[in-house]
Motif scaffolding. Structure first.
Motif, PDB file in Angstrom:
ATOM      1  N   ALA A  49       0.937  -1.207   0.036  1.00 49.96           N
ATOM      2  CA  ALA A  49       0.127   0.147  -0.208  1.00 49.96           C
ATOM      3  C   ALA A  49       0.997   1.137  -0.020  1.00 49.96           C
ATOM      4  O   ALA A  49       1.962   1.304   0.836  1.00 49.96           O
ATOM      5  N   ILE A 176      -6.350  -0.415  -6.111  1.00 49.85           N
ATOM      6  CA  ILE A 176      -7.527   0.497  -5.862  1.00 49.85           C
ATOM      7  C   ILE A 176      -6.724   1.844  -5.554  1.00 49.85           C
ATOM      8  O   ILE A 176      -5.732   2.001  -4.889  1.00 49.85           O
ATOM      9  N   ALA A 178      -7.865   5.348  -3.735  1.00 56.09           N
ATOM     10  CA  ALA A 178      -8.704   5.962  -3.079  1.00 56.09           C
ATOM     11  C   ALA A 178      -8.340   7.358  -2.792  1.00 56.09           C
ATOM     12  O   ALA A 178      -7.431   7.509  -2.185  1.00 56.09           O
ATOM     13  N   LEU A 197     -10.778  -1.004   3.837  1.00 56.42           N
ATOM     14  CA  LEU A 197      -9.614  -0.875   2.801  1.00 56.42           C
ATOM     15  C   LEU A 197      -8.530  -1.880   3.427  1.00 56.42           C
ATOM     16  O   LEU A 197      -7.844  -2.702   2.361  1.00 56.42           O
ATOM     17  N   LYS A 201      -6.975  -5.090   1.451  1.00 56.11           N
ATOM     18  CA  LYS A 201      -5.384  -5.282   1.538  1.00 56.11           C
ATOM     19  C   LYS A 201      -5.228  -6.708   1.971  1.00 56.11           C
ATOM     20  O   LYS A 201      -4.472  -7.339   1.306  1.00 56.11           O
ATOM     21  N   ALA A 205      -5.249  -7.058  -2.565  1.00 58.18           N
ATOM     22  CA  ALA A 205      -5.572  -5.837  -3.462  1.00 58.18           C
ATOM     23  C   ALA A 205      -4.227  -4.620  -3.042  1.00 58.18           C
ATOM     24  O   ALA A 205      -3.878  -4.722  -1.686  1.00 58.18           O
ATOM     25  N   THR A 206      -3.585  -4.043  -4.211  1.00 55.47           N
ATOM     26  CA  THR A 206      -2.660  -3.156  -3.901  1.00 55.47           C
ATOM     27  C   THR A 206      -3.417  -1.917  -3.762  1.00 55.47           C
ATOM     28  O   THR A 206      -4.333  -1.636  -4.233  1.00 55.47           O
ATOM     29  N   ILE A 207      -3.184  -0.790  -2.690  1.00 56.28           N
ATOM     30  CA  ILE A 207      -3.929   0.303  -2.814  1.00 56.28           C
ATOM     31  C   ILE A 207      -2.891   1.302  -2.963  1.00 56.28           C
ATOM     32  O   ILE A 207      -1.801   1.567  -2.149  1.00 56.28           O
ATOM     33  N   LEU A 209      -3.336   5.258  -1.474  1.00 55.27           N
ATOM     34  CA  LEU A 209      -4.116   5.891  -0.732  1.00 55.27           C
ATOM     35  C   LEU A 209      -3.912   7.541  -0.806  1.00 55.27           C
ATOM     36  O   LEU A 209      -2.802   7.790  -0.449  1.00 55.27           O
TER      37      LEU A 209
END
Ligand SMILES: Nc1ncnc2c1ncn2[C@@H]1O[C@H](COP(=O)(O)OP(=O)(O)OP(=O)(O)O)[C@@H](O)[C@H]1O
Ligand SMILES: [Mg+2]
Length: 258
Positions: A49, A176, A178, A197, A201, A205-207, A209
């Motif tokens: 992330a 994602i 965000a 979130l 994760k 999922a890779t996030i 932010l």
């Protein structure tokens, strides 16, 4: 007020192995004569992330928009999941597994909760997959399920944010983005957003932010990037992004914000 430092600094942790999920090279975005993003390089590995911090107008949303195909790149290259996606349409990028949760909710206010979810699931090919995806998203958010027939406009700000997250969940995205999801929410709702979130994760999922304030984002994300007038001025391990570092680049308001 601390003076902002210009210039690129890369604080590298150990280099992860395998192929990156996202690779951005020399990315530049201009709106007419104004350059919103300049010559940006970024590499993001699966499951990591990244918090992107910066003051108003730094180019955070522009970065999100260009990655998701909503604005064209003036120069540079974007590779996602092994493909060159530069110039792809937003729809095609979403289908490839990159989902953007825009600032200001990103739901269709005149449609019902279920209709909003159906639209988001529209990229799935089979009808049965779409129905299952809508059901799954509603199961994760019981308070949305209870309002599934209501217009999104009738939901509270926090519930609209939940709906925006639920829309992303319908397609099991790989990445994602965000964009300031916690803006204007009560602390309890901010908790709900971060918990959701975190679940995404955990599910792989890779996030990315995007936040204007640092603390919460940094405790969530392993990596941090600081954007300054469209320029990536610092990128490294979140642990190294201390209040002093952030204040040095972006000023005290970003470093000490919630
Ligand atoms: N559609 C547009 N047309 C022209 N200029 C734009 C457009 N969108 C953004 N800009 C400009 O590009 C720069 C970066 O804007 P952007 O929205 O990416 O910043 P941001 O970091 O997301 O800011 P905020 O924290 O306020 O959301 C700003 O100077 C902004 O005025
Ligand atoms: Mg923005």
């Amino acid at each position: 007020m601390t003076t902002a430092t210009v210039g690129k600094h890369v604080e590298q942790g150990p280099e992860p192995t395998g192929e990156p999920l996202l690779r951005v090279e020399g990315l530049t975005v201009r709106y007419g004569l104004a350059t919103a993003l300049r010559d940006l390089d970024l590499v993001l590995y699966p499951g990591v992330a990244l918090a992107v911090l910066g003051v108003n107008g730094a180019g955070k949303s522009t970065l999100a928009r260009v990655l998701s195909g909503l604005v064209p790149a003036t120069a540079g290259k974007i590779s996602f999941d092994g493909q060159d996606i530069t110039g792809w349409s937003a729809h095609r990028i979403r289908k490839a597994g990159l989902v953007y949760l825009p600032e200001g909710r990103g739901v269709f206010p005149s449609l019902t909760v279920t209709e909003n979810l159906r639209l988001a699931a529209g990229v799935l090919r089979n009808r049965s997959d779409r129905v299952a995806a809508v059901g799954r998203a509603l199961d994760i958010f019981p308070s949305l399920k209870a309002r599934s027939g209501n217009q999104a406009a009738m939901l509270s700000g926090g519930e609209q944010q939940m709906l925006s997250l639920a829309r992303a969940l319908t397609t099991s995205p790989k990445l994602i983005i965000a964009d300031e999801m916690s803006l204007g929410l009560a602390p309890k709702m901010v908790d709900v957003v971060f918990e959701t979130l975190e679940t995404m994760k955990q599910n792989g999922a890779t996030i990315i932010l995007i936040e204007q304030f640092a603390n919460r984002a940094l405790s969530f994300a392993e990596q941090c990037a600081l954007l300054q007038r469209g320029h990536l001025s610092w990128h490294g391990d979140s642990k190294a992004a201390t209040n002093e570092v952030i204040a040095g680049y972006l000023g005290d308001s970003v470093a000490t914000g919630v």
